[in-house]
Design a protein around this motif. Sequence first.
Motif, PDB file in Angstrom:
ATOM      1  N   ARG A 120      -4.217  -4.267   5.895  1.00  0.00           N
ATOM      2  CA  ARG A 120      -3.169  -4.649   4.948  1.00  0.00           C
ATOM      3  C   ARG A 120      -3.749  -5.007   3.584  1.00  0.00           C
ATOM      4  O   ARG A 120      -3.187  -4.659   2.543  1.00  0.00           O
ATOM      5  N   ALA A 121      -4.876  -5.702   3.583  1.00  0.00           N
ATOM      6  CA  ALA A 121      -5.508  -6.067   2.318  1.00  0.00           C
ATOM      7  C   ALA A 121      -5.990  -4.813   1.585  1.00  0.00           C
ATOM      8  O   ALA A 121      -5.828  -4.684   0.358  1.00  0.00           O
ATOM      9  N   ARG A 122      -6.570  -3.883   2.329  1.00  0.00           N
ATOM     10  CA  ARG A 122      -7.068  -2.646   1.727  1.00  0.00           C
ATOM     11  C   ARG A 122      -5.913  -1.826   1.163  1.00  0.00           C
ATOM     12  O   ARG A 122      -5.999  -1.282   0.053  1.00  0.00           O
ATOM     13  N   VAL A 123      -4.821  -1.725   1.896  1.00  0.00           N
ATOM     14  CA  VAL A 123      -3.658  -0.965   1.436  1.00  0.00           C
ATOM     15  C   VAL A 123      -3.075  -1.583   0.171  1.00  0.00           C
ATOM     16  O   VAL A 123      -2.721  -0.876  -0.778  1.00  0.00           O
ATOM     17  N   VAL A 130      -3.284   2.587  -7.673  1.00  0.00           N
ATOM     18  CA  VAL A 130      -2.560   3.797  -8.074  1.00  0.00           C
ATOM     19  C   VAL A 130      -1.223   3.478  -8.747  1.00  0.00           C
ATOM     20  O   VAL A 130      -0.443   4.387  -9.031  1.00  0.00           O
ATOM     21  N   GLY A 131      -0.970   2.214  -9.010  1.00  0.00           N
ATOM     22  CA  GLY A 131       0.219   1.831  -9.755  1.00  0.00           C
ATOM     23  C   GLY A 131       1.498   1.802  -8.955  1.00  0.00           C
ATOM     24  O   GLY A 131       2.594   1.941  -9.527  1.00  0.00           O
ATOM     25  N   VAL A 151       0.526   8.155  -3.750  1.00  0.00           N
ATOM     26  CA  VAL A 151       0.341   7.655  -2.386  1.00  0.00           C
ATOM     27  C   VAL A 151      -0.719   8.484  -1.670  1.00  0.00           C
ATOM     28  O   VAL A 151      -1.595   7.951  -0.974  1.00  0.00           O
ATOM     29  N   ALA A 152      -0.656   9.809  -1.850  1.00  0.00           N
ATOM     30  CA  ALA A 152      -1.637  10.688  -1.209  1.00  0.00           C
ATOM     31  C   ALA A 152      -3.052  10.393  -1.710  1.00  0.00           C
ATOM     32  O   ALA A 152      -4.019  10.441  -0.943  1.00  0.00           O
ATOM     33  N   ILE A 153      -3.188  10.101  -2.999  1.00  0.00           N
ATOM     34  CA  ILE A 153      -4.500   9.753  -3.553  1.00  0.00           C
ATOM     35  C   ILE A 153      -4.988   8.438  -2.963  1.00  0.00           C
ATOM     36  O   ILE A 153      -6.157   8.310  -2.578  1.00  0.00           O
ATOM     37  N   ALA A 154      -4.097   7.464  -2.867  1.00  0.00           N
ATOM     38  CA  ALA A 154      -4.475   6.188  -2.256  1.00  0.00           C
ATOM     39  C   ALA A 154      -4.932   6.384  -0.815  1.00  0.00           C
ATOM     40  O   ALA A 154      -5.926   5.784  -0.375  1.00  0.00           O
ATOM     41  N   ARG A 155      -4.212   7.222  -0.072  1.00  0.00           N
ATOM     42  CA  ARG A 155      -4.611   7.503   1.312  1.00  0.00           C
ATOM     43  C   ARG A 155      -5.982   8.165   1.364  1.00  0.00           C
ATOM     44  O   ARG A 155      -6.817   7.841   2.212  1.00  0.00           O
ATOM     45  N   ARG A 186      -8.878  10.305 -13.465  1.00  0.00           N
ATOM     46  CA  ARG A 186      -9.945   9.873 -14.381  1.00  0.00           C
ATOM     47  C   ARG A 186     -10.296   8.414 -14.136  1.00  0.00           C
ATOM     48  O   ARG A 186     -11.467   8.027 -14.127  1.00  0.00           O
ATOM     49  N   GLN A 187      -9.254   7.595 -13.922  1.00  0.00           N
ATOM     50  CA  GLN A 187      -9.466   6.163 -13.711  1.00  0.00           C
ATOM     51  C   GLN A 187     -10.249   5.895 -12.433  1.00  0.00           C
ATOM     52  O   GLN A 187     -11.223   5.129 -12.439  1.00  0.00           O
ATOM     53  N   VAL A 188      -9.836   6.507 -11.335  1.00  0.00           N
ATOM     54  CA  VAL A 188     -10.519   6.222 -10.068  1.00  0.00           C
ATOM     55  C   VAL A 188     -11.926   6.800 -10.073  1.00  0.00           C
ATOM     56  O   VAL A 188     -12.845   6.226  -9.476  1.00  0.00           O
TER      57      VAL A 188
END
Length: 363
Positions: A120-123, A130-131, A151-155, A186-188
């Motif tokens: 949960r903390a990681r999510v 990712v805003g 969301v896909a990038i976060a995953r 670019r940010q990540v």
Amino acid sequence: MIELTDVRKVFPARRGAAEVTAVDGVSLSVAAGEFAGVVGPSGSGKSTLARLVNLLERPTSGRVVVDGQVLTDLDDDGVRKARRTVGMVFQHFNLLDSRTAAGNVEHPLELAGMGRAERRARVADLLDLVGLADRHGSRPGQLSGGQKQRVAIARALAARPKVLLCDEATSALDPASTAGVLDLLRQVRAELGLTVLLITHEMAVVRAVCDSAVLLDRGKVVDGGPLAEVLTRPHSPLAAQLLPAPAVTDTRGDLVRITVTESAPEGRVLRTLAGELGLDVEIVGGSVETVAGRRFGRLLLAVTGDDGRLDPALQRLRDGGSLVERALPGDEPVPVDLTEPEPDPAGQAPAFARLLDSPDVQR
């Protein structure tokens, strides 16, 4: 960080059709922290190449090295473990409709056996990155295309990969969402120190974010390198895609095609030809773009005046760092059609299914 050496992928014949050579002897090197692009026309093997990098498709021959590991020397179990260092983002998001945004990001962590509190903390951290911290409870049907891709990038970042593969990640998005996703990538890349390999048919995307690129055609690399180098290389097919040369439509005077850069801007070129050498110069066509964070342009000039002064003038421009070529009707490189995402023999959905079903993400 990524090294492909003479990699080949042949899909066997099916239903009476001939076998398909999707990737044919490709060698590619991407340095750690680099943002590299792979472009090419439909059917050129771009998407297959992406899946060869993390061995979602095993090459028929050749060598694949990621983060110092020779993946092609590993057995299936070893590949599954090595694949943890590679995240992947697909064109059509591949989110689970039954899960919220947070649930989709949490899914690979849950399968990997991470504890609930840590998950949960990681999510929460990833959705904030990712805003989408305020959309954690939204399901995919309640999100825009750009939000789904975030969301896909976060995953893809959940397992803290070192490499991020993006297969046509912006092709299903409108221009505003594309710009937002590119800013996020670019940010990540900057914040997490990622190496990014971007598969795309959109040259505007390459110009916006890539440090280097390769151009594929029929499974082979036909051109490539750092963009700043490619754009000052004579007769470069990739440069013709990045900055299409102005077409020659008439024969007024001597026609000259010049690539201008920050170190040799158009103002200096025109001053040299007109102001210092007394030649009459007309700009017939051209454009100036920002590529890899630097300013480049292609100009087509019609030059008239003392013929004896022209060749020394052009040599002076070359000595000053400009790419200068005499232009004749019909001699400009013709960019190939990159408008359609490529069909791929492997298919996206099966690849994603294999990725989620891999034993390395099971409890």
